[in-house]
Motif scaffolding. Structure first.
Motif, PDB file in Angstrom:
ATOM      1  N   GLY A 420      56.058  53.676  35.750  1.00 13.05           N
ATOM      2  CA  GLY A 420      55.608  52.254  36.576  1.00 13.05           C
ATOM      3  C   GLY A 420      55.656  51.156  35.709  1.00 13.05           C
ATOM      4  N   GLU A 421      55.376  51.156  34.276  1.00 18.18           N
ATOM      5  CA  GLU A 421      55.772  50.125  33.661  1.00 18.18           C
ATOM      6  C   GLU A 421      57.134  49.521  33.743  1.00 18.18           C
ATOM      7  OE1 GLU A 421      54.115  50.575  29.723  1.00 18.18           O
ATOM      8  OE2 GLU A 421      52.245  50.909  30.360  1.00 18.18           O
ATOM      9  N   VAL A 422      57.994  50.690  33.562  1.00 17.01           N
ATOM     10  CA  VAL A 422      59.429  50.169  33.393  1.00 17.01           C
ATOM     11  C   VAL A 422      59.662  49.811  34.812  1.00 17.01           C
ATOM     12  CG1 VAL A 422      61.793  51.167  33.491  1.00 17.01           C
ATOM     13  CG2 VAL A 422      60.061  51.732  31.900  1.00 17.01           C
ATOM     14  N   ALA A 423      59.383  50.194  35.935  1.00 15.80           N
ATOM     15  CA  ALA A 423      59.735  49.678  37.246  1.00 15.80           C
ATOM     16  C   ALA A 423      59.035  48.292  37.517  1.00 15.80           C
ATOM     17  CB  ALA A 423      58.924  50.686  38.613  1.00 15.80           C
ATOM     18  N   SER A 424      58.051  47.926  37.075  1.00 16.84           N
ATOM     19  CA  SER A 424      57.549  46.713  37.439  1.00 16.84           C
ATOM     20  C   SER A 424      58.176  45.589  36.425  1.00 16.84           C
ATOM     21  CB  SER A 424      55.821  46.652  37.104  1.00 16.84           C
ATOM     22  OG  SER A 424      55.547  46.864  35.775  1.00 16.84           O
ATOM     23  N   ALA A 425      58.533  46.112  35.288  1.00 13.91           N
ATOM     24  CA  ALA A 425      59.117  45.071  34.424  1.00 13.91           C
ATOM     25  C   ALA A 425      60.499  44.952  34.890  1.00 13.91           C
ATOM     26  CB  ALA A 425      59.232  45.792  32.902  1.00 13.91           C
ATOM     27  N   LEU A 426      61.240  46.054  35.559  1.00 20.60           N
ATOM     28  CA  LEU A 426      62.527  45.753  36.027  1.00 20.60           C
ATOM     29  C   LEU A 426      62.713  44.881  37.061  1.00 20.60           C
ATOM     30  CD1 LEU A 426      64.074  49.237  35.880  1.00 20.60           C
ATOM     31  CD2 LEU A 426      64.928  47.335  34.778  1.00 20.60           C
ATOM     32  N   ALA A 427      61.368  44.768  38.166  1.00 19.22           N
ATOM     33  CA  ALA A 427      61.342  44.032  39.279  1.00 19.22           C
ATOM     34  C   ALA A 427      61.153  42.660  38.676  1.00 19.22           C
ATOM     35  CB  ALA A 427      60.251  44.401  40.070  1.00 19.22           C
ATOM     36  N   ARG A 428      60.380  42.420  37.808  1.00 19.29           N
ATOM     37  CA  ARG A 428      60.154  40.986  37.285  1.00 19.29           C
ATOM     38  C   ARG A 428      61.418  40.288  36.423  1.00 19.29           C
ATOM     39  NH1 ARG A 428      57.256  41.965  31.898  1.00 19.29           N
ATOM     40  NH2 ARG A 428      59.375  42.213  31.176  1.00 19.29           N
ATOM     41  N   ASP A 429      62.240  41.153  36.036  1.00 15.45           N
ATOM     42  CA  ASP A 429      63.224  40.657  35.118  1.00 15.45           C
ATOM     43  C   ASP A 429      64.265  40.101  36.175  1.00 15.45           C
ATOM     44  OD1 ASP A 429      61.651  40.933  32.691  1.00 15.45           O
ATOM     45  OD2 ASP A 429      62.928  42.796  32.123  1.00 15.45           O
ATOM     46  N   THR A 430      64.533  41.168  37.067  1.00 21.79           N
ATOM     47  CA  THR A 430      65.525  40.938  38.123  1.00 21.79           C
ATOM     48  C   THR A 430      65.415  39.794  38.792  1.00 21.79           C
ATOM     49  OG1 THR A 430      65.992  43.255  38.393  1.00 21.79           O
ATOM     50  CG2 THR A 430      66.816  42.037  40.086  1.00 21.79           C
ATOM     51  N   LEU A 431      63.958  39.191  39.334  1.00 22.91           N
ATOM     52  CA  LEU A 431      63.629  38.271  40.092  1.00 22.91           C
ATOM     53  C   LEU A 431      63.880  36.965  39.089  1.00 22.91           C
ATOM     54  CD1 LEU A 431      62.500  40.308  42.067  1.00 22.91           C
ATOM     55  CD2 LEU A 431      60.689  38.508  42.413  1.00 22.91           C
ATOM     56  N   ILE A 432      63.297  37.021  37.919  1.00 21.86           N
ATOM     57  CA  ILE A 432      63.740  35.865  37.159  1.00 21.86           C
ATOM     58  C   ILE A 432      65.124  35.636  36.960  1.00 21.86           C
ATOM     59  CG2 ILE A 432      63.379  34.897  34.735  1.00 21.86           C
ATOM     60  CD1 ILE A 432      61.051  36.730  34.302  1.00 21.86           C
ATOM     61  N   ARG A 433      65.830  36.651  36.814  1.00 15.11           N
ATOM     62  CA  ARG A 433      67.370  36.581  36.859  1.00 15.11           C
ATOM     63  C   ARG A 433      67.991  36.005  37.956  1.00 15.11           C
ATOM     64  NH1 ARG A 433      68.747  41.286  35.937  1.00 15.11           N
ATOM     65  NH2 ARG A 433      69.625  41.798  38.029  1.00 15.11           N
TER      66      ARG A 433
END
Length: 613
Positions: A420-433
């Motif tokens: 879950g931590e990885v998934a939410s972090a991936l979503a965050r980083d993708t949106l920022i990028r």
């Protein structure tokens, strides 16, 4: 005592038998907690205020005040603890001066504040007769001017318990501002052990309470209401006499060590001691009043390393409180969970940025906040925080806040620790990028779904990995766009009302849409946590990213949160906090987080609040 309202309910009573029947029928109804105040007449009516003063001054009984021997015991331990000689003391709700006078005799510089003109007049006359210099002020301490630079502020004999949650929060803020750094508050409260001994009762009598309510003939009705979940007592009185009907609502909130400590720490106090209110001995669970000694913290140096990060050391709990956290409170329904909320609250307040405009920081869950430019800071105020909750070991939520990019988001990961931590972090980083590269918000969320799925296929674990997303984009023309997938929510505060502008992608929402259940039933549905859409779980071809656009006008607020908030705090309670114009955005966020913890803290909880100033 302090008055908490300015309006007593009284009207001509000679309105016929039918109206009296309606009055008695209404009198039997259970009102919502703290929904009605009629306290002013107790202190302003000539007859009733005289009765109150008489009860205050009776040295033999515990009534409006403690008996004289108990007052003496309390003064003794206050002097032992604070060495009152030369100390600047303010006694809030001082009444006729039963505590102010002996403190002044011990050399304290005392200010006494009370709403009752009769009590203040008696206190002034008594001080003059005994050659004491005490500054007595007739004022409502919830509204009037208060002195500053005090060494000690006292709220004695359940004064705090008569106030509503909103009033208590406001008062604690005022008291903290009264104190010099390092100054102390002493507050005593009635306990949940005492509440457990109470029973509801009804009474009717001619000249109820021996003529307490009027010098004339009257019929008096009394009914007590208990609120077990909230630990509240209401004593409700209806007085009928020729030409007048009078209603009185006396509310009392009861506390356990966890709940009162949580309120004090939420206001920024450090709780040092839990004591027996009368003797000053270490408090032990039982049917006695509890006193707390709390301190306004001294300023702490904050280390600011290079870059946009800010860190703070988390201090240990006071030894006595830490021991109670380990042992629990036998009188509390859920002692360990409740006291865990207190423990974590110390960490939460230090992890949350202390200023009104959030600055650069990094939370424990690797959520990110970018420092705003000066231009953006003048237009936008925001608050942010995340908390692991009381039943989870790991925080799978993440968030991002960036005024330069105009992007705020909350992601609630699922799939177990790391997943879950990885998934939410991936979503965050993708949106920022992607948003930083000019991609639209909806398309950026779609790309985040694809990115998480790609990452999942490269992992050997069989557990799925997914996340919700609730995102906000502000653009230069002062418009906003929000988009979401899953059951993390987005609310809009506009024109003094709150409405949810996102719609949950959940099983229970589908049942609501079909008319099978109501929104209220959904809150307790066994499948309320089942989502029908999630990034990393839903196939990109089937993913439904919903969005809403609008103008972000001055005074509006946008709230993004994970379901850890909405599981524990209903929309009315959220609205009550957002309506607090005296709170900064960050303070509102902290109140919401604490409300979720007090509601049970069953999940990770993350809150972002963005205001247009």
């Amino acid at each position: 005592m302090c008055v908490v309202d300015r309006k007593a309910y009284h009207e001509p009573a000679n309105r016929g038998v039918g109206c009296v029947y309606e009055d008695l029928l209404a009198f039997q109804q259970r009102p919502l907690p703290f929904s009605r105040y009629t306290a002013a007449i107790i202190w302003t009516d000539p007859h009733i205020s005289a009765q109150m003063l008489r009860h205050h001054l009776d040295p033999a009984v515990d009534s409006a005040s403690r008996s004289a021997p108990k007052v003496a015991q309390t003064i003794e331990w206050l002097d032992r603890k604070f060495q009152l000689a030369g100390t600047q003391v303010c006694d809030l709700g001082c009444g006729p001066g039963l505590y102010a006078e002996p403190m002044a005799r011990l050399g304290a510089k005392v200010i006494g504040i009370d709403f009752s003109a009769r009590s203040i007049a008696h206190a002034r006359a008594s001080a003059q007769a005994h050659g004491l210099t005490i500054d007595y002020q007739q004022s409502d301490y919830l509204l009037g001017n208060l002195p500053d630079r005090q060494d000690l502020v006292c709220l004695i004999y359940g004064e705090y318990c008569t106030l509503s949650p909103t009033q208590r929060s406001s008062l604690l803020t005022r008291v903290k501002n009264m104190l010099r750094p390092g100054g102390h508050l002493v507050v005593d409260v009635f306990t949940t052990h005492q509440f457990a001994t109470l029973r509801e009762a009804s009474t009717c009598a001619e000249r109820l309470m021996d003529g307490f309510w009027s010098a004339h003939d009257y019929f008096g009705f009394h009914k007590s209401f208990l609120y077990p979940r909230e630990k509240i007592l209401l004593d409700r009185y209806l007085i009928l006499e020729a030409g007048r009907k009078l209603e009185i609502y006396n509310w009392l909130q009861f506390f356990d060590p966890a709940s009162i400590t949580a309120e004090l720490t939420a206001a920024g106090f450090e709780v040092e001691l839990l004591l027996d209110a009368v003797t000053g001995a270490p408090w032990q669970a039982g049917p006695r009043e509890l006193a707390l000694v709390a301190r306004r913290p001294l300023p702490r140096p904050v280390a600011v390393p290079a870059g946009n990060t800010r860190t703070a050391q988390v201090p240990p709990l006071p030894a006595m409180l830490a021991q109670q956290v380990r042992e629990g409170d036998a009188g509390s329904a859920q002692p360990r969970n409740a006291l865990a909320a207190v423990t974590e609250r110390f960490r939460l307040r230090l992890a949350s940025h202390p200023t009104r405009l959030a600055q650069g920081s990094r939370s424990a869950s690797s959520s990110t906040v970018r420092k705003p430019t000066a231009v953006a800071a003048r237009m936008i105020e925001f608050g942010h925080s995340t908390h692991v909750g009381l039943r989870r070991e790991h925080n799978e939520d993440t968030y991002h806040a960036d005024t330069d990019l105009g992007l705020w988001l909350v992601a609630d990961g699922m799939g177990g620790h790391e997943h879950g931590e990885v998934a939410s972090a991936l979503a965050r980083d993708t949106l920022i990028r992607e948003v930083g590269s000019g991609t639209t918000l909806v398309r950026a969320i779609q790309l985040a779904d694809e990115e998480i799925i790609r990452h999942s296929t490269r992992r050997s674990e069989a557990l799925p990995m997914g996340t919700t997303i609730a995102a906000l984009r502000l653009v230069k023309d002062n418009s906003y766009e929000v988009a979401w997938v899953g059951d993390s929510r987005i609310y809009l505060w506009e024109d003094a009302s709150l409405r949810q502008i996102s719609q949950d992608h959940s099983y229970v929402q589908e049942l609501i849409d079909q008319g099978a259940i109501t929104s209220e039933q959904a809150r307790n549905h066994p499948h309320r946590n089942v989502v029908t859409q999630a990034l990393g779980v839903t196939d990109p071809q089937a993913l439904r990213v919903e969005s809403v656009r609008g103008d972000f006008k001055p005074g509006m607020q946008l709230l993004l949160c994970s379901d850890g908030l909405t599981e524990e705090v209903d929309d009315d309670a959220i609205a009550a906090i957002l309506s607090r114009i005296d709170l900064s955005a960050q303070e509102c966020v902290e109140h919401l987080i604490l409300a979720a913890l007090e509601g049970g803290g069953s999940d990770n909880v993350t809150v972002l609040l963005v205001r247009r100033t």
